[in-house]
Design a protein around this motif. Structure first.
Motif, PDB file in Angstrom:
ATOM      1  N   MET A  80      -3.616 -14.604   1.737  1.00  0.00           N
ATOM      2  CA  MET A  80      -4.836 -13.795   1.676  1.00  0.00           C
ATOM      3  C   MET A  80      -5.429 -13.647   3.075  1.00  0.00           C
ATOM      4  O   MET A  80      -5.886 -12.574   3.458  1.00  0.00           O
ATOM      5  N   LEU A  81      -5.421 -14.731   3.858  1.00  0.00           N
ATOM      6  CA  LEU A  81      -5.944 -14.676   5.220  1.00  0.00           C
ATOM      7  C   LEU A  81      -5.169 -13.667   6.064  1.00  0.00           C
ATOM      8  O   LEU A  81      -5.772 -12.900   6.820  1.00  0.00           O
ATOM      9  N   GLU A  82      -3.845 -13.685   5.933  1.00  0.00           N
ATOM     10  CA  GLU A  82      -3.021 -12.735   6.691  1.00  0.00           C
ATOM     11  C   GLU A  82      -3.399 -11.294   6.375  1.00  0.00           C
ATOM     12  O   GLU A  82      -3.574 -10.480   7.285  1.00  0.00           O
ATOM     13  N   VAL A  83      -3.522 -10.986   5.097  1.00  0.00           N
ATOM     14  CA  VAL A  83      -3.830  -9.621   4.671  1.00  0.00           C
ATOM     15  C   VAL A  83      -5.220  -9.206   5.156  1.00  0.00           C
ATOM     16  O   VAL A  83      -5.394  -8.129   5.736  1.00  0.00           O
ATOM     17  N   GLU A  84      -6.210 -10.034   4.922  1.00  0.00           N
ATOM     18  CA  GLU A  84      -7.577  -9.715   5.335  1.00  0.00           C
ATOM     19  C   GLU A  84      -7.700  -9.606   6.852  1.00  0.00           C
ATOM     20  O   GLU A  84      -8.380  -8.720   7.357  1.00  0.00           O
ATOM     21  N   PHE A  85      -7.050 -10.505   7.567  1.00  0.00           N
ATOM     22  CA  PHE A  85      -7.098 -10.475   9.027  1.00  0.00           C
ATOM     23  C   PHE A  85      -6.487  -9.177   9.548  1.00  0.00           C
ATOM     24  O   PHE A  85      -7.038  -8.531  10.431  1.00  0.00           O
ATOM     25  N   VAL A 122     -11.923 -21.713   3.103  1.00  0.00           N
ATOM     26  CA  VAL A 122     -10.524 -21.381   2.826  1.00  0.00           C
ATOM     27  C   VAL A 122      -9.674 -22.646   2.865  1.00  0.00           C
ATOM     28  O   VAL A 122     -10.011 -23.606   3.553  1.00  0.00           O
ATOM     29  N   THR A 123      -8.596 -22.619   2.107  1.00  0.00           N
ATOM     30  CA  THR A 123      -7.661 -23.737   2.090  1.00  0.00           C
ATOM     31  C   THR A 123      -6.306 -23.234   2.577  1.00  0.00           C
ATOM     32  O   THR A 123      -6.087 -22.028   2.737  1.00  0.00           O
ATOM     33  N   TYR A 124      -5.391 -24.172   2.779  1.00  0.00           N
ATOM     34  CA  TYR A 124      -4.057 -23.798   3.249  1.00  0.00           C
ATOM     35  C   TYR A 124      -3.368 -22.861   2.264  1.00  0.00           C
ATOM     36  O   TYR A 124      -2.592 -21.995   2.662  1.00  0.00           O
ATOM     37  N   ARG A 145      -1.027 -12.226  12.327  1.00  0.00           N
ATOM     38  CA  ARG A 145      -1.065 -13.672  12.588  1.00  0.00           C
ATOM     39  C   ARG A 145      -0.553 -14.366  11.334  1.00  0.00           C
ATOM     40  O   ARG A 145      -0.821 -13.919  10.215  1.00  0.00           O
ATOM     41  N   ALA A 146       0.151 -15.457  11.512  1.00  0.00           N
ATOM     42  CA  ALA A 146       0.661 -16.216  10.379  1.00  0.00           C
ATOM     43  C   ALA A 146      -0.483 -16.860   9.606  1.00  0.00           C
ATOM     44  O   ALA A 146      -1.495 -17.261  10.191  1.00  0.00           O
TER      45      ALA A 146
END
Length: 64
Positions: free
Chosen positions: A30-35, A23-25, A43-44
């Protein structure tokens, strides 16, 4: 305010990396949604990216 990641949260980040690859910055939203889907926790995206970066660089090796 700093809030440590639980083992379940770290597993969720690991699963996201396994599913989507490195993953990149720019992947922050996408990270927020999946997390959230996997943990129900907010989480931000930037914080999750840094967690993923630390995980990929061995900072959490002792947790698993």
């Amino acid at each position: 305010m700093y809030r440590a990641y639980s083992k379940d949260e770290l597993r969720a980040v690991h699963d996201i990396i396994t599913t989507f690859g490195h993953v990149t910055y720019q992947d922050g939203s996408m990270l927020e949604v999946e997390f959230f889907k996997r943990t129900g926790q907010h989480r931000a995206g930037g914080a999750l990216y840094m967690c993923a970066w630390r995980m990929e660089n061995g900072y959490y090796d002792g947790k698993f």
